[in-house]
Design a protein around this motif. Structure first.
Motif, PDB file in Angstrom:
ATOM      1  N   GLN A  14      21.839  15.014 -23.441  1.00  0.00           N
ATOM      2  CA  GLN A  14      22.682  14.304 -23.979  1.00  0.00           C
ATOM      3  C   GLN A  14      22.554  12.874 -23.265  1.00  0.00           C
ATOM      4  O   GLN A  14      22.531  12.948 -21.991  1.00  0.00           O
ATOM      5  CB  GLN A  14      24.190  14.785 -23.958  1.00  0.00           C
ATOM      6  CG  GLN A  14      24.457  16.037 -24.716  1.00  0.00           C
ATOM      7  CD  GLN A  14      24.044  15.864 -26.269  1.00  0.00           C
ATOM      8  OE1 GLN A  14      24.337  15.099 -26.800  1.00  0.00           O
ATOM      9  NE2 GLN A  14      23.331  16.981 -26.590  1.00  0.00           N
ATOM     10  N   PRO A  15      22.815  11.903 -23.961  1.00  0.00           N
ATOM     11  CA  PRO A  15      22.969  10.449 -23.301  1.00  0.00           C
ATOM     12  C   PRO A  15      24.218  10.539 -22.080  1.00  0.00           C
ATOM     13  O   PRO A  15      25.067  10.891 -22.507  1.00  0.00           O
ATOM     14  CB  PRO A  15      23.030   9.495 -24.211  1.00  0.00           C
ATOM     15  CG  PRO A  15      22.812   9.977 -25.361  1.00  0.00           C
ATOM     16  CD  PRO A  15      23.100  11.500 -25.219  1.00  0.00           C
ATOM     17  N   LEU A  16      23.819  10.264 -20.975  1.00  0.00           N
ATOM     18  CA  LEU A  16      24.602  10.156 -19.630  1.00  0.00           C
ATOM     19  C   LEU A  16      24.911   8.793 -19.172  1.00  0.00           C
ATOM     20  O   LEU A  16      23.621   7.943 -18.834  1.00  0.00           O
ATOM     21  CB  LEU A  16      24.562  11.142 -18.939  1.00  0.00           C
ATOM     22  CG  LEU A  16      24.425  12.741 -19.298  1.00  0.00           C
ATOM     23  CD1 LEU A  16      23.708  13.319 -18.338  1.00  0.00           C
ATOM     24  CD2 LEU A  16      25.713  13.214 -19.879  1.00  0.00           C
ATOM     25  N   HIS A  22      22.045   4.282 -17.043  1.00  0.00           N
ATOM     26  CA  HIS A  22      21.985   5.068 -18.325  1.00  0.00           C
ATOM     27  C   HIS A  22      20.949   6.132 -18.327  1.00  0.00           C
ATOM     28  O   HIS A  22      19.502   5.789 -18.059  1.00  0.00           O
ATOM     29  CB  HIS A  22      21.762   4.209 -19.603  1.00  0.00           C
ATOM     30  CG  HIS A  22      21.709   4.788 -20.874  1.00  0.00           C
ATOM     31  ND1 HIS A  22      22.767   5.450 -21.427  1.00  0.00           N
ATOM     32  CD2 HIS A  22      20.806   5.077 -21.735  1.00  0.00           C
ATOM     33  CE1 HIS A  22      22.295   6.115 -22.511  1.00  0.00           C
ATOM     34  NE2 HIS A  22      21.005   5.731 -22.663  1.00  0.00           N
ATOM     35  N   LEU A  23      21.438   7.414 -18.538  1.00  0.00           N
ATOM     36  CA  LEU A  23      20.135   8.382 -18.678  1.00  0.00           C
ATOM     37  C   LEU A  23      20.112   8.851 -20.006  1.00  0.00           C
ATOM     38  O   LEU A  23      20.959   9.391 -20.646  1.00  0.00           O
ATOM     39  CB  LEU A  23      21.158   9.608 -17.832  1.00  0.00           C
ATOM     40  CG  LEU A  23      21.586   9.546 -16.446  1.00  0.00           C
ATOM     41  CD1 LEU A  23      21.955  10.692 -15.728  1.00  0.00           C
ATOM     42  CD2 LEU A  23      20.398   8.860 -15.436  1.00  0.00           C
ATOM     43  N   GLU A  24      18.853   8.820 -20.423  1.00  0.00           N
ATOM     44  CA  GLU A  24      18.654   8.565 -21.590  1.00  0.00           C
ATOM     45  C   GLU A  24      17.395   9.874 -21.975  1.00  0.00           C
ATOM     46  O   GLU A  24      16.420  10.053 -21.199  1.00  0.00           O
ATOM     47  CB  GLU A  24      17.628   7.400 -22.153  1.00  0.00           C
ATOM     48  CG  GLU A  24      17.186   7.204 -23.529  1.00  0.00           C
ATOM     49  CD  GLU A  24      16.549   5.898 -23.876  1.00  0.00           C
ATOM     50  OE1 GLU A  24      17.167   4.695 -23.477  1.00  0.00           O
ATOM     51  OE2 GLU A  24      15.308   5.911 -23.896  1.00  0.00           O
ATOM     52  N   PRO A  25      18.012  10.740 -22.651  1.00  0.00           N
ATOM     53  CA  PRO A  25      17.126  11.980 -23.060  1.00  0.00           C
ATOM     54  C   PRO A  25      15.743  11.677 -23.360  1.00  0.00           C
ATOM     55  O   PRO A  25      15.585  10.594 -24.115  1.00  0.00           O
ATOM     56  CB  PRO A  25      17.982  12.494 -24.282  1.00  0.00           C
ATOM     57  CG  PRO A  25      19.339  12.084 -24.254  1.00  0.00           C
ATOM     58  CD  PRO A  25      19.159  10.693 -23.705  1.00  0.00           C
ATOM     59  N   GLY A  91      13.027   5.512 -13.541  1.00  0.00           N
ATOM     60  CA  GLY A  91      12.509   7.012 -13.085  1.00  0.00           C
ATOM     61  C   GLY A  91      12.877   7.986 -14.041  1.00  0.00           C
ATOM     62  O   GLY A  91      13.215   7.709 -15.263  1.00  0.00           O
ATOM     63  N   PHE A  92      12.996   9.173 -13.670  1.00  0.00           N
ATOM     64  CA  PHE A  92      13.317  10.341 -14.348  1.00  0.00           C
ATOM     65  C   PHE A  92      14.267  11.439 -13.333  1.00  0.00           C
ATOM     66  O   PHE A  92      14.020  11.401 -12.115  1.00  0.00           O
ATOM     67  CB  PHE A  92      12.244  11.017 -14.939  1.00  0.00           C
ATOM     68  CG  PHE A  92      11.262  11.601 -14.355  1.00  0.00           C
ATOM     69  CD1 PHE A  92      11.409  12.907 -14.028  1.00  0.00           C
ATOM     70  CD2 PHE A  92      10.252  11.146 -13.942  1.00  0.00           C
ATOM     71  CE1 PHE A  92      10.599  13.749 -13.317  1.00  0.00           C
ATOM     72  CE2 PHE A  92       9.230  12.014 -13.139  1.00  0.00           C
ATOM     73  CZ  PHE A  92       9.342  13.051 -12.654  1.00  0.00           C
ATOM     74  N   ILE A  93      14.975  12.251 -14.287  1.00  0.00           N
ATOM     75  CA  ILE A  93      15.542  13.158 -13.530  1.00  0.00           C
ATOM     76  C   ILE A  93      15.416  14.502 -14.658  1.00  0.00           C
ATOM     77  O   ILE A  93      15.072  14.292 -15.650  1.00  0.00           O
ATOM     78  CB  ILE A  93      17.152  13.176 -13.172  1.00  0.00           C
ATOM     79  CG1 ILE A  93      17.768  12.752 -14.524  1.00  0.00           C
ATOM     80  CG2 ILE A  93      17.069  12.186 -12.190  1.00  0.00           C
ATOM     81  CD1 ILE A  93      19.355  12.791 -14.264  1.00  0.00           C
ATOM     82  N   THR A 123      20.535   9.491  -6.226  1.00  0.00           N
ATOM     83  CA  THR A 123      21.730  10.093  -5.885  1.00  0.00           C
ATOM     84  C   THR A 123      22.475  10.081  -7.118  1.00  0.00           C
ATOM     85  O   THR A 123      23.330  10.953  -7.546  1.00  0.00           O
ATOM     86  CB  THR A 123      22.261   9.780  -4.545  1.00  0.00           C
ATOM     87  OG1 THR A 123      21.339  10.018  -3.521  1.00  0.00           O
ATOM     88  CG2 THR A 123      23.615  10.519  -4.398  1.00  0.00           C
ATOM     89  N   GLU A 124      22.805   8.842  -7.607  1.00  0.00           N
ATOM     90  CA  GLU A 124      23.734   8.495  -8.596  1.00  0.00           C
ATOM     91  C   GLU A 124      23.247   9.238  -9.807  1.00  0.00           C
ATOM     92  O   GLU A 124      24.032   9.690 -10.538  1.00  0.00           O
ATOM     93  CB  GLU A 124      23.697   6.873  -8.794  1.00  0.00           C
ATOM     94  CG  GLU A 124      24.866   6.435  -9.868  1.00  0.00           C
ATOM     95  CD  GLU A 124      24.805   5.008 -10.106  1.00  0.00           C
ATOM     96  OE1 GLU A 124      25.263   4.493 -10.966  1.00  0.00           O
ATOM     97  OE2 GLU A 124      24.381   4.291  -8.962  1.00  0.00           O
ATOM     98  N   ALA A 125      22.049   9.182 -10.352  1.00  0.00           N
ATOM     99  CA  ALA A 125      21.628   9.857 -11.581  1.00  0.00           C
ATOM    100  C   ALA A 125      21.931  11.260 -11.381  1.00  0.00           C
ATOM    101  O   ALA A 125      22.029  12.017 -12.460  1.00  0.00           O
ATOM    102  CB  ALA A 125      20.153   9.295 -12.023  1.00  0.00           C
ATOM    103  N   SER A 126      21.167  11.878 -10.229  1.00  0.00           N
ATOM    104  CA  SER A 126      21.366  13.350 -10.189  1.00  0.00           C
ATOM    105  C   SER A 126      22.919  13.705 -10.024  1.00  0.00           C
ATOM    106  O   SER A 126      23.237  14.849 -10.527  1.00  0.00           O
ATOM    107  CB  SER A 126      20.536  13.472  -8.949  1.00  0.00           C
ATOM    108  OG  SER A 126      19.164  13.272  -8.884  1.00  0.00           O
TER     109      SER A 126
END
Length: 179
Positions: A14-16, A22-25, A91-93, A123-126
């Motif tokens: 899900q978008p987070l 912003h973490l985009e699927p 980047g990506f997670i 760290t923030e994204a993860s």
């Protein structure tokens, strides 16, 4: 929530959001811009391999976008990490889900482009991903980190993971149990 080992039962990315990110699927269309983010050969010093071609990245993203392995035994969650202020992909997670109704674990990983490293983005994204995984029922986190990769070891430590004595493919297995 608990998930079983059926393809349609794995959670989907899900978008987070975080304060700065912003973490985009992940989807296949991300391959073009991510091929530039992942082009620096120094990114592969500890994880091995080489920068992917656009075609290879498109093929990989096609598989990963399915959200699960072909046999349904793993759930795949992948996000592109973007800066909130510029919308630039940096980047990506990812999280690979394994387990059963009673015990869901996740192997996690992160890669931040070279020019954006050292700003706390990994760290923030993860951390945001881990919080979301916990809500999905994940009880154990695992990360595989090369012993010389001090930056990734620092991220793992900040996420609450601890190095174990287990070595897999020359990488130290880090683990944490979520409450």
């Amino acid at each position: 929530m608990r998930y079983c080992l059926l393809m349609n039962d794995w959670p989907t990315a899900q978008p987070l959001d975080t304060t700065r990110l912003h973490l985009e699927p992940l989807n296949v269309a991300h391959a073009q811009e991510m091929s530039h983010v992942l082009a620096d050969t120094s990114l592969y010093q500890y994880i091995g391999g080489a920068p992917p071609t656009l075609q290879l990245l498109s093929e990989r993203y096609t598989r990963q976008s399915l959200g699960h392995s072909s046999d349904g035994e793993q759930g795949w969650l992948n996000w592109i990490v973007r800066r909130q202020d510029t919308a630039e992909a940096i980047g990506f997670i990812q999280a690979t889900l394994l387990g059963s109704h009673e015990s869901l674990s996740s192997e996690i990983a992160w890669v931040i482009g070279s020019q954006h490293q050292g700003n706390g983005y990994a760290t923030e994204a993860s951390n945001r991903m881990v919080d979301w995984l916990h809500v999905q029922g994940v009880s154990t986190l695992i990360a595989h980190i090369h012993p010389k990769n001090q930056a990734s070891a620092a991220v793992a430590h900040k996420l609450g993971l601890r190095a174990t004595e287990t070595i897999v493919d020359d990488e130290i297995c880090w683990e944490a149990s979520l409450p």
